[in-house]
Design an enzyme around this catalytic site. Structure first.
Site, short mmCIF file in Angstrom:
data_model
loop_
_atom_site.label_atom_id
_atom_site.label_comp_id
_atom_site.label_asym_id
_atom_site.label_seq_id
_atom_site.Cartn_x
_atom_site.Cartn_y
_atom_site.Cartn_z
N LYS A 100 25.88 19.81 -0.57
CA LYS A 100 25.56 18.52 0.03
C LYS A 100 26.25 18.45 1.38
CE LYS A 100 23.49 14.57 -1.19
NZ LYS A 100 22.41 14.36 -2.19
P1 NAD Z 1 17.10 5.56 1.81
O1 NAD Z 1 17.98 5.59 2.99
O2 NAD Z 1 15.66 5.86 1.95
O3 NAD Z 1 17.21 4.09 1.12
C1 NAD Z 1 18.41 3.49 0.76
C2 NAD Z 1 18.10 2.04 0.38
O4 NAD Z 1 19.28 1.41 -0.13
C3 NAD Z 1 17.63 1.19 1.55
O5 NAD Z 1 16.61 0.30 1.12
C4 NAD Z 1 18.89 0.40 1.90
O6 NAD Z 1 18.60 -0.84 2.57
C5 NAD Z 1 19.44 0.16 0.52
N1 NAD Z 1 20.85 -0.21 0.49
C6 NAD Z 1 21.90 0.34 1.15
N2 NAD Z 1 23.02 -0.33 0.85
C7 NAD Z 1 22.65 -1.32 -0.02
C8 NAD Z 1 23.37 -2.36 -0.68
N3 NAD Z 1 24.67 -2.51 -0.51
N4 NAD Z 1 22.67 -3.19 -1.50
C9 NAD Z 1 21.34 -3.04 -1.69
N5 NAD Z 1 20.63 -2.08 -1.09
C10 NAD Z 1 21.28 -1.24 -0.25
O7 NAD Z 1 17.78 6.50 0.72
P2 NAD Z 1 17.10 7.19 -0.54
O8 NAD Z 1 16.68 8.54 -0.15
O9 NAD Z 1 16.14 6.24 -1.15
O10 NAD Z 1 18.37 7.38 -1.48
C11 NAD Z 1 18.85 6.35 -2.33
C12 NAD Z 1 19.77 6.94 -3.37
O11 NAD Z 1 19.05 7.93 -4.12
C13 NAD Z 1 21.00 7.68 -2.83
O12 NAD Z 1 22.06 7.52 -3.75
C14 NAD Z 1 20.56 9.13 -2.81
O13 NAD Z 1 21.64 10.03 -2.85
C15 NAD Z 1 19.74 9.17 -4.08
N6 NAD Z 1 18.77 10.28 -4.14
C16 NAD Z 1 17.81 10.42 -3.21
C17 NAD Z 1 16.89 11.46 -3.33
C18 NAD Z 1 15.74 11.63 -2.37
O14 NAD Z 1 14.85 12.46 -2.65
N7 NAD Z 1 15.67 10.90 -1.28
C19 NAD Z 1 16.98 12.36 -4.38
C20 NAD Z 1 17.99 12.17 -5.34
C21 NAD Z 1 18.87 11.12 -5.20
#
Ligand code: NAD
Length: 418
Positions: A100
């Site tokens: 990561k």
């Molecule tokens: P992203 O940046 O697309 O979205 C993040 C979302 O969380 C946004 O809507 C943001 O406004 C919201 N957010 C941030 N802080 C917040 C808070 N305090 N309260 C409420 N909402 C809040 O990110 P993503 O890719 O959707 O990733 C989200 C989570 O999923 C992360 O933990 C990431 O590690 C995990 N993840 C993502 C993927 C992927 O394929 N993108 C895969 C596995 C895990």
């Protein structure tokens, strides 16, 4: 966060009767890289950021994991998320290790040109330690297909055409159909499988989702398509709720136009954190780490939590919820749909071949169901919760692969071999 991951690891290691030395070997990252990124700002000055890549374990294949652009990114953060990737790739049994990384920056304060310069400079600084057979980055918080395309282009300038160096690329640039929604789709698959065990289906449940980015918004759309009632969602701007069910397609249009969920009509505004304790059968934290702690775990009303985000529960919160009989589907299983389709993308890239979307969807579902069933079966057999079972399964696979590579099987405790 690193402590949380290590504590969850150690609980499974206790179950497996792993000795201290093996624990230390399995928890220590293979390599930690920190680079200094100096670029021009649009205003004519300089930007100075730190970039990180932690390569945790390569026993089961090239290392795999996202890149996060966030002000909180640092070495410890990258290390904890890299360790999670090692266990995640093992739970779904894709042939990867874990890594990561990311950049300590706030993309909301950067222009696209600035983001481009920062990204390409970062790739120039880490290019020797990534590659299709070494370490393959992917999107995470605040990174997206466009940024993955820049990474592929920069790397290819040094090493020749290399689509397999990064996944989550735009479909026009050798990305996989179905990658964008893959994590959300995987979340849906494991929830469906969990409900099936109780004779229930998705159209029986109400769902609350924290985070409406890549993972949260796709999960909401796919779940609503399958009949689930999405009653509350939130993002960084706040939240909205509607007991009768939010009109998710309309909400997606609203967010596309306004950037945030706040202000969406036909819904009641709620405080951002209230989504976590709202009245719903299923809670999907899909934002950042440690959303649920000892302070708010008692107030959670859902009886199933699907950890779409990485590390959304502290160990204390996890224990409170498990003691209350809540089913927690852990991050290393629940959000593994993304890395699974990343694996499909990489496979397509290395074969210069493209799959139909239907094949991606079908194979993803197969992987997620199998992983869920293996974890649930182990949990039932050994009388342990789903998280411990997922770690037990993952540790066994990683430790056995490490041992086979080095002929050190005699050092493994018998429980690792059953
Ligand atoms: P992203 O940046 O697309 O979205 C993040 C979302 O969380 C946004 O809507 C943001 O406004 C919201 N957010 C941030 N802080 C917040 C808070 N305090 N309260 C409420 N909402 C809040 O990110 P993503 O890719 O959707 O990733 C989200 C989570 O999923 C992360 O933990 C990431 O590690 C995990 N993840 C993502 C993927 C992927 O394929 N993108 C895969 C596995 C895990």
């Amino acid at each position: 966060m690193l402590n949380t991951v290590n504590q969850f690891f150690n609980r499974a290691a206790d179950h497996l009767e792993l000795n201290e030395q093996l624990r230390e070997i399995l928890l220590t990252p293979n390599r930690v890289v920190k680079v200094d990124i100096v670029t021009d700002s649009d205003a004519g000055g300089l930007h100075h950021h730190q970039g990180y890549r932690v390569q945790h374990n390569a026993a089961r294949g090239p290392m795999k994991g996202g890149l996060r652009y966030h002000p909180s990114m640092d070495e410890e953060h990258a290390a904890s998320l890299a360790s999670l990737m090692t266990w995640k790739t093992a739970v779904v049994d894709v042939p990867y290790g874990g890594a990561k990384g990311g950049i300590n920056c706030d993309p909301a304060k950067l222009s696209e040109a600035e983001l481009y310069r920062i990204t390409t400079t970062f790739v120039e600084l880490i290019k020797e330690i990534i590659g299709p057979t070494i370490d393959i980055p992917a999107p995470d918080v605040n990174t997206n297909p466009k940024i993955m395309g820049w990474i592929m282009d920069t790397y290819s300038k040094f090493y020749g055409f290399s689509p397999g160096v990064v996944t989550g690329k735009p479909v026009d640039l050798f990305g996989s159909l179905g990658r964008d929604e893959a994590t959300g789709r995987g979340v849906m698959s494991v929830l469906e499988e969990c409900l099936k065990a109780d004779g229930r289906t998705l159209d029986d449940v109400t769902v609350a989702i924290q985070g409406f980015g890549n993972v949260g918004s796709h999960a909401a759309r796919l779940l609503a398509d399958r009949g689930a009632r999405i009653v509350a969602v939130s993002d960084i701007s706040g939240g909205v709720s509607n007991e009768a069910g939010l009109d998710v397609p309309a909400l997606l249009v609203w967010v596309k136009e306004h950037g945030v969920v706040r202000g969406f009509p036909e819904a009641d505004p709620i405080e951002g954190d209230a989504v976590l304790t709202s009245k719903a059968d299923v809670l999907i934290p899909a934002a950042l780490e440690e959303a649920i702690t000892e302070a708010n775990a008692h107030a959670v009303q859902a009886h199933i939590i699907v950890e779409a985000a990485n590390g959304p529960l502290t160990t204390g919160a996890h224990d409170i919820l498990i003691n209350r009989g809540v089913t927690v589907i852990p991050d290393i299983l629940a959000n593994a749909g993304g890395v699974t389709v990343s694996y499909f993308e990489w496979s397509q890239n290395t074969q210069h071949y493209r799959w139909e979307e239907a094949r991606v969807v079908e194979e993803l579902q197969k992987v997620m169901r199998k992983a869920y069933d293996s974890v649930a079966e182990l949990a039932a057999r050994d009388g342990i919760d789903h998280r411990r079972a997922a770690y037990v399964l993952a540790i066994k696979r990683v430790a056995r692969a490490s041992a086979s590579r080095r002929s050190i099987s005699q050092h493994l405790p018998p429980r690792l071999l059953d």
